[in-house]
Enzyme design. Structure first.
Site, PDB file in Angstrom:
ATOM      1  N   HIS A   1    -103.736   2.845 -16.332  1.00  0.00           N
ATOM      2  CA  HIS A   1    -102.725   3.410 -17.233  1.00  0.00           C
ATOM      3  C   HIS A   1    -101.372   3.416 -16.520  1.00  0.00           C
ATOM      4  O   HIS A   1    -100.919   4.463 -16.062  1.00  0.00           O
ATOM      5  CB  HIS A   1    -103.102   4.842 -17.628  1.00  0.00           C
ATOM      6  CG  HIS A   1    -104.253   4.915 -18.574  1.00  0.00           C
ATOM      7  ND1 HIS A   1    -104.104   4.725 -19.932  1.00  0.00           N
ATOM      8  CD2 HIS A   1    -105.564   5.144 -18.368  1.00  0.00           C
ATOM      9  CE1 HIS A   1    -105.280   4.842 -20.517  1.00  0.00           C
ATOM     10  NE2 HIS A   1    -106.188   5.097 -19.597  1.00  0.00           N
TER      11      HIS A   1
ATOM     12  N   CYS B   1    -106.001  -0.272 -20.448  1.00  0.00           N
ATOM     13  CA  CYS B   1    -107.328   0.339 -20.383  1.00  0.00           C
ATOM     14  C   CYS B   1    -108.252  -0.199 -21.479  1.00  0.00           C
ATOM     15  O   CYS B   1    -108.721  -1.312 -21.375  1.00  0.00           O
ATOM     16  CB  CYS B   1    -107.208   1.864 -20.421  1.00  0.00           C
ATOM     17  SG  CYS B   1    -108.653   2.632 -19.664  1.00  0.00           S
TER      18      CYS B   1
ATOM     19  N   GLU C   1     -98.551   3.399 -17.674  1.00  0.00           N
ATOM     20  CA  GLU C   1     -97.528   4.195 -18.371  1.00  0.00           C
ATOM     21  C   GLU C   1     -97.256   5.531 -17.685  1.00  0.00           C
ATOM     22  O   GLU C   1     -96.152   6.073 -17.779  1.00  0.00           O
ATOM     23  CB  GLU C   1     -97.924   4.429 -19.840  1.00  0.00           C
ATOM     24  CG  GLU C   1     -99.136   5.311 -20.106  1.00  0.00           C
ATOM     25  CD  GLU C   1    -100.472   4.562 -20.114  1.00  0.00           C
ATOM     26  OE1 GLU C   1    -100.555   3.481 -19.490  1.00  0.00           O
ATOM     27  OE2 GLU C   1    -101.432   5.078 -20.730  1.00  0.00           O
TER      28      GLU C   1
HETATM   29  N1  GLN Z   1    -113.275   3.907 -23.745  1.00  0.00           N
HETATM   30  C1  GLN Z   1    -112.999   3.124 -22.590  1.00  0.00           C
HETATM   31  C2  GLN Z   1    -113.771   3.604 -21.371  1.00  0.00           C
HETATM   32  O1  GLN Z   1    -114.177   4.740 -21.318  1.00  0.00           O
HETATM   33  C3  GLN Z   1    -111.521   3.041 -22.289  1.00  0.00           C
HETATM   34  C4  GLN Z   1    -110.908   4.354 -21.940  1.00  0.00           C
HETATM   35  C5  GLN Z   1    -109.399   4.359 -22.025  1.00  0.00           C
HETATM   36  O2  GLN Z   1    -108.792   3.515 -22.648  1.00  0.00           O
HETATM   37  N2  GLN Z   1    -108.778   5.327 -21.403  1.00  0.00           N
HETATM   38  O3  GLN Z   1    -113.975   2.886 -20.449  1.00  0.00           O
END
Ligand code: GLN
Length: 543
Positions: free
Chosen positions: A516, A385, A518
């Protein structure tokens, strides 16, 4: 089994928080499932936030995301990992969610003429929350209450459980209370008094536990169990001792099985179930206890001092290890420390670098320095992410000759830089982030994988679904520049043509994903990206 009426297990906790109630609940869920029972699990959180989405990881730990886009308590991660069953919006309710629903209905005039009160309106809404899981064929619904018995904010939930056990046949409802039996080192003895008091409190509220699960660090003998039973108004064999496990949380179900927990539950509900099949689970635990090798990887984040902040990430890395018969050691590195001391110094000797998700500018330079170090030194890298977004900006700055590359997140929050240089941006440039709760791309999205790519090789499939939780995306207007300079876009969302996965073809393992992954990794079925990342890290460590 397919029971006609679902049975209910309510799990409460006493004495102290952080007793591992979620793990115990998940383990019991697993043992019931392994007997062929169809179960559902739910976590009730007494705090006022509508969901944990806006909470700081230090406050709450990780936010676990479900396929249907719910931002939930991290206990749901345990539920999924142990029971191999997907959770949903219905699996987690908070006081905030319950109240906002009741208040909305009040405004619509649904209670016209009446006074809206905790009893019965809030308690009814709580009952509606857990009975919503009831459907034909569901044998057991397990409901875990967050917090500790005696907390003011937990009261309406306990009251709802009490009412429900009266409305239903009492034999269809089981109360399990989890407590702590402290060991006093100075006098060398265990103490049962806190447990007695906690059960007294529960009985004051009208609930008599049917089973006590006592967490301890030492052995507790039968005599002590008899004493607990006497003071807590249960039979001695309804006192279960859950001693700390030595090696891995995945031993908990095996330990509880030895204690006969699931058999007792089945007896209580008069279930005639098959013998549990725990062969695969036992083999997995065996691998955890006796790994063939060890590999060290760095996790570079902003909340590394608290393990719960990246709970699923550490678990998924451990699963990757299990799949490789390896023990994964984590070097938890604060991103800001890299800014002060340099990546080479703090990452020296690790065989892989992982950058987890994150929000906000702080620590970002450290994360990018770690990525640059991994990229230039052929160290396996996995970005998740924000980890992908940082990798894209690092690549833009240091390879594509765009030193001013930024994320629009930094512009929006700190007024930093020039939006024309945003390699990571909001998809609708007119869109302004005016609200923080529930405004992200959440839940499962499809991703098509490029033929011949490493990502496709890892997954062994043409298309996958992964869970998301973010606002910003790789700016489609900048994709050409990245590609021209050698970055491979190996995963794309087919509906909106958004970048999902990037990789570097000439690197031993350099993959980052906007999702994600994970959240979908399981101890007996490691996520393919984590498995491959650990394989690559082991290879690196053997060079
Ligand atoms: N801050 C980033 C976004 O909002 C990544 C978010 C995250 O890693 N969950 O796009």
């Amino acid at each position: 089994m397919g029971a006609i009426v679902s049975k209910y297990i309510f799990i409460t906790g006493g004495v102290v928080s952080s007793l591992g109630k979620g793990l115990t609940a998940a383990s019991i869920g697993q043992l019931l499932r392994s007997r062929g029972l169809n179960i559902r699990m739910q976590k009730l959180d007494p705090y006022i936030n509508v969901d944990p989405g806006t909470m700081n990881p230090f406050q709450h730990g990780e936010v676990f995301v479900t396929d249907d886009g719910a931002e939930t308590d991290l206990d749901l991660g345990h539920y999924e990992r142990f029971t191999m069953r997907k959770m949903s919006q219905e699996s987690n309710y908070t006081t905030g969610r319950i109240y906002s629903d009741v208040i909305e209905r009040e405004r619509r005039g649904e209670f016209l003429g009446g006074t809206v009160q905790v009893v019965p309106h809030i308690t009814n809404a709580i009952k509606a929350a857990f009975t919503s899981l009831e459907e034909p064929g569901v044998d057991v619904i397990m409901v875990e209450l967050g917090g500790t018995v005696g907390d003011i904010e937990g009261l309406p939930y306990i009251e709802a459980f009490r009412q429900f056990s009266l409305e239903r046949c009492r034999d269809d409802v089981m109360f399990i209370h989890l407590t702590l039996i402290p060991f006093l080192r100075a006098s060398g003895e265990i103490k049962t008094k806190p447990t007695q008091h906690s059960v007294q409190k529960l009985r004051e509220y009208g609930i008599q536990p049917d089973m006590l699960v006592c967490r301890t660090e030492v052995e507790v003998g039968r005599e002590q169990c008899k004493k607990i039973a006497l003071f807590c108004n249960v039979h001695t064999d309804e006192v279960i001792i859950e001693k700390d496990v030595d090696n891995s949380i995945y031993e908990v179900p095996l330990m509880l099985e030895k204690e006969g927990v699931a058999n007792k539950i089945c007896q209580f509900f008069k279930f005639n179930t098959a013998e549990p099949d725990l062969t695969e689970w036992k083999a997995m635990v065996e691998t955890v206890i006796n790994p063939e090798k060890t590999v060290e990887v760095a996790v570079v984040g902003k909340y590394t001092s608290l393990t719960d902040s990246y709970k699923s990430v550490y678990e998924a890395l451990a699963h990757g290890g299990i799949a490789n018969k390896a023990d994964v050691k984590f070097r938890k590195v604060e991103a800001e420390d890299i800014e002060n001391n340099g990546a080479a110094e703090l990452l020296h000797g690790v065989s892989g670098v992982l950058i987890p998700g994150g929000f906000g500018r702080r620590g970002t330079e450290g994360k990018m320095a770690a990525i640059k170090w991994a990229r230039e030194n052929n160290i396996p890298f996995l970005g998740l992410c924000y980890g992908l977004q940082c990798a894209v900006i690092e690549y833009a700055r240091n390879v594509c000759g765009e030193p001013e590359a930024i994320s629009a997140e930094w512009f929006d929050e700190e007024g930093e830089g020039d939006l024309a240089k945003a390699f990571v941006a909001l998809m609708d440039s007119q869109q302004k982030v005016t609200a923080k709760g529930g405004t992200m791309r959440l839940g499962a999205y499809a991703c098509d994988l490029l033929e011949g790519s490493k990502a496709r090789e890892c997954y062994g499939r043409e298309s996958v679904n992964e869970r998301h939780r973010h606002r910003y995306e790789v700016n489609p207007e900048k994709v050409e520049i990245l590609k021209k300079n050698g970055l491979c876009i190996s995963g794309v969302n087919p509906d909106r043509n958004l970048v999902e996965i990037i990789e570097l073809p000439d690197h031993p393992f350099f993959i980052a994903t906007q999702a994600h992954p994970e959240f979908k990794s399981r101890p007996i079925k490691a996520h393919p990206l984590f498995k491959a990342f650990i394989t690559a890290s082991i290879k690196k460590s053997e060079e």
